[in-house]
Design a protein around this motif. Structure first.
Motif, PDB file in Angstrom:
ATOM      1  N   TRP A  21     -26.629  -4.050  16.764  1.00  0.00           N
ATOM      2  CA  TRP A  21     -26.237  -2.701  17.147  1.00  0.00           C
ATOM      3  C   TRP A  21     -25.341  -2.136  16.063  1.00  0.00           C
ATOM      4  N   ILE A  22     -25.632  -0.922  15.628  1.00  0.00           N
ATOM      5  CA  ILE A  22     -24.856  -0.286  14.573  1.00  0.00           C
ATOM      6  C   ILE A  22     -23.766   0.564  15.218  1.00  0.00           C
ATOM      7  N   PRO A  23     -22.497   0.292  14.963  1.00  0.00           N
ATOM      8  CA  PRO A  23     -21.452   1.149  15.520  1.00  0.00           C
ATOM      9  C   PRO A  23     -21.674   2.590  15.049  1.00  0.00           C
ATOM     10  N   PRO A  24     -21.910   3.530  15.978  1.00  0.00           N
ATOM     11  CA  PRO A  24     -22.269   4.891  15.578  1.00  0.00           C
ATOM     12  C   PRO A  24     -21.056   5.725  15.135  1.00  0.00           C
ATOM     13  N   THR A  25     -20.623   5.458  13.929  1.00  0.00           N
ATOM     14  CA  THR A  25     -19.562   6.268  13.342  1.00  0.00           C
ATOM     15  C   THR A  25     -20.124   7.593  12.836  1.00  0.00           C
ATOM     16  N   GLN A  26     -21.447   7.643  12.625  1.00  0.00           N
ATOM     17  CA  GLN A  26     -22.157   8.874  12.290  1.00  0.00           C
ATOM     18  C   GLN A  26     -23.081   9.210  13.458  1.00  0.00           C
ATOM     19  N   ARG A  27     -23.296  10.488  13.698  1.00  0.00           N
ATOM     20  CA  ARG A  27     -24.070  10.901  14.875  1.00  0.00           C
ATOM     21  C   ARG A  27     -25.507  10.402  14.841  1.00  0.00           C
ATOM     22  N   ASP A  28     -26.133  10.404  13.663  1.00  0.00           N
ATOM     23  CA  ASP A  28     -27.532   9.973  13.579  1.00  0.00           C
ATOM     24  C   ASP A  28     -27.707   8.501  13.955  1.00  0.00           C
ATOM     25  N   GLN A  29     -26.666   7.697  13.751  1.00  0.00           N
ATOM     26  CA  GLN A  29     -26.758   6.270  14.086  1.00  0.00           C
ATOM     27  C   GLN A  29     -26.927   6.066  15.583  1.00  0.00           C
ATOM     28  N   LEU A  30     -26.398   6.976  16.382  1.00  0.00           N
ATOM     29  CA  LEU A  30     -26.536   6.871  17.834  1.00  0.00           C
ATOM     30  C   LEU A  30     -28.014   6.943  18.229  1.00  0.00           C
ATOM     31  N   PHE A  31     -28.742   7.921  17.691  1.00  0.00           N
ATOM     32  CA  PHE A  31     -30.159   8.068  18.028  1.00  0.00           C
ATOM     33  C   PHE A  31     -31.002   6.941  17.429  1.00  0.00           C
ATOM     34  N   ALA A  32     -30.589   6.437  16.269  1.00  0.00           N
ATOM     35  CA  ALA A  32     -31.270   5.274  15.680  1.00  0.00           C
ATOM     36  C   ALA A  32     -31.106   4.053  16.583  1.00  0.00           C
ATOM     37  N   ASN A  33     -29.912   3.869  17.152  1.00  0.00           N
ATOM     38  CA  ASN A  33     -29.674   2.746  18.067  1.00  0.00           C
ATOM     39  C   ASN A  33     -30.561   2.850  19.306  1.00  0.00           C
ATOM     40  N   MET A  34     -30.734   4.066  19.837  1.00  0.00           N
ATOM     41  CA  MET A  34     -31.593   4.241  21.009  1.00  0.00           C
ATOM     42  C   MET A  34     -33.039   3.887  20.683  1.00  0.00           C
ATOM     43  N   THR A  35     -33.491   4.303  19.498  1.00  0.00           N
ATOM     44  CA  THR A  35     -34.861   4.011  19.063  1.00  0.00           C
ATOM     45  C   THR A  35     -35.082   2.511  18.922  1.00  0.00           C
ATOM     46  N   ILE A  36     -34.141   1.826  18.280  1.00  0.00           N
ATOM     47  CA  ILE A  36     -34.255   0.377  18.081  1.00  0.00           C
ATOM     48  C   ILE A  36     -34.173  -0.359  19.416  1.00  0.00           C
ATOM     49  N   ALA A  37     -33.360   0.150  20.338  1.00  0.00           N
ATOM     50  CA  ALA A  37     -33.233  -0.490  21.660  1.00  0.00           C
ATOM     51  C   ALA A  37     -34.576  -0.519  22.380  1.00  0.00           C
ATOM     52  N   PHE A  38     -35.394   0.510  22.214  1.00  0.00           N
ATOM     53  CA  PHE A  38     -36.716   0.524  22.838  1.00  0.00           C
ATOM     54  C   PHE A  38     -37.657  -0.463  22.168  1.00  0.00           C
ATOM     55  N   ILE A  39     -37.549  -0.617  20.872  1.00  0.00           N
ATOM     56  CA  ILE A  39     -38.402  -1.588  20.165  1.00  0.00           C
ATOM     57  C   ILE A  39     -38.060  -3.000  20.621  1.00  0.00           C
ATOM     58  N   GLU A  40     -36.761  -3.266  20.806  1.00  0.00           N
ATOM     59  CA  GLU A  40     -36.306  -4.613  21.158  1.00  0.00           C
ATOM     60  C   GLU A  40     -36.115  -4.803  22.663  1.00  0.00           C
ATOM     61  N   LEU A  41     -36.335  -3.735  23.442  1.00  0.00           N
ATOM     62  CA  LEU A  41     -36.142  -3.784  24.903  1.00  0.00           C
ATOM     63  C   LEU A  41     -34.741  -4.295  25.239  1.00  0.00           C
ATOM     64  N   ASN A  42     -33.758  -3.736  24.570  1.00  0.00           N
ATOM     65  CA  ASN A  42     -32.373  -4.169  24.715  1.00  0.00           C
ATOM     66  C   ASN A  42     -31.595  -3.084  25.468  1.00  0.00           C
ATOM     67  N   SER A  43     -31.441  -3.274  26.764  1.00  0.00           N
ATOM     68  CA  SER A  43     -30.777  -2.252  27.584  1.00  0.00           C
ATOM     69  C   SER A  43     -29.293  -2.111  27.238  1.00  0.00           C
ATOM     70  N   ASP A  44     -28.637  -3.197  26.834  1.00  0.00           N
ATOM     71  CA  ASP A  44     -27.216  -3.110  26.460  1.00  0.00           C
ATOM     72  C   ASP A  44     -27.020  -2.178  25.275  1.00  0.00           C
ATOM     73  N   HIS A  45     -27.872  -2.309  24.264  1.00  0.00           N
ATOM     74  CA  HIS A  45     -27.761  -1.447  23.092  1.00  0.00           C
ATOM     75  C   HIS A  45     -28.083   0.001  23.450  1.00  0.00           C
ATOM     76  N   TYR A  46     -29.063   0.199  24.326  1.00  0.00           N
ATOM     77  CA  TYR A  46     -29.402   1.558  24.765  1.00  0.00           C
ATOM     78  C   TYR A  46     -28.209   2.201  25.488  1.00  0.00           C
ATOM     79  N   LEU A  47     -27.610   1.456  26.403  1.00  0.00           N
ATOM     80  CA  LEU A  47     -26.532   2.007  27.235  1.00  0.00           C
ATOM     81  C   LEU A  47     -25.252   2.277  26.446  1.00  0.00           C
ATOM     82  N   ARG A  48     -25.094   1.636  25.310  1.00  0.00           N
ATOM     83  CA  ARG A  48     -23.920   1.915  24.476  1.00  0.00           C
ATOM     84  C   ARG A  48     -23.965   3.328  23.899  1.00  0.00           C
ATOM     85  N   SER A  49     -25.093   3.996  24.023  1.00  0.00           N
ATOM     86  CA  SER A  49     -25.219   5.365  23.512  1.00  0.00           C
ATOM     87  C   SER A  49     -24.623   6.397  24.465  1.00  0.00           C
TER      88      SER A  49
END
Length: 198
Positions: A40-68
């Motif tokens: 999970w990339i700490p979203p210090t930039q706004r675009d990183q937040l949406f990148a984390n959501m996208t990666i969470a779906f690829i990896e089926l990682n609900s924890d990473h998704y919910l951190r958004s």
């Protein structure tokens, strides 16, 4: 009796030389951790937040998704989802918050095979409006999400797309997170997906 004594002496000397030179009791080096997917990339930039959501779906990682999203432990606020006003089958309750988001994303990820994960994409749909002291932004994005469900005959769309307004702010630890998501349009939109999962 004399022979047994020499045998014990021989065995003792062999063990001592092995302990001294074989590194039997030395600490071994640590092994690298098992690969657990993309961190999970700490979203210090706004675009990183949406990148984390996208990666969470690829990896089926609900924890990473919910951190958004703003969660119950964050003093800065709570997350709120505003459904697409054109959705007829929206569940009847007052608000859709963090707990509803958590329940549905965890359920959705159980319905998707790891061999065929979801594909989520965000694109800019307009100008980013920054207000306050750059600790708060409003972003309009188009999205498309495709999932392949393992259980047939569920009343859940496997492909949704639409436009949404995302209101972002910084959490207590200084990371960007969504505190309000307004689903504006799409047929079927993400609102239909959430409604089918709830």
């Amino acid at each position: 009796m004399h022979r047994n004594r020499w045998f014990y002496i021989f065995v003792s000397l062999t063990l001592l030389s092995c302990v001294a030179g074989c590194d039997l009791f030395s600490t071994r080096s640590t092994e690298p951790p098992l690969d657990s997917g993309t961190p999970w990339i700490p979203p210090t930039q706004r675009d990183q937040l949406f990148a984390n959501m996208t990666i969470a779906f690829i990896e089926l990682n609900s924890d990473h998704y919910l951190r958004s999203f703003f969660g119950p432990d964050d003093q800065a606020g709570l997350f709120l989802f505003v459904p697409n006003p054109n959705t007829a089958n929206w569940p009847v309750f007052e608000t859709w918050g963090y707990e509803q988001e958590k329940t549905t994303i965890e359920y959705l990820f159980t319905l998707i095979s790891p061999d065929n994960p979801g594909f989520l994409m965000f694109n800019d749909a307009g100008d980013e409006v920054v207000y306050g002291d750059e600790d708060s932004v409003w972003v309009t994005k188009t999205y498309s999400l495709t999932v392949s469900l393992t259980e047939p005959n569920l009343n859940i769309p496997e492909a949704v797309e639409g436009t949404a307004d995302f209101y972002l702010a910084k959490t207590d630890v200084g990371y960007w997170a969504i505190y309000r998501w307004e689903d504006l349009e799409g047929s079927p939109s993400w609102t239909e997906l959430k409604a089918g999962l709830y």
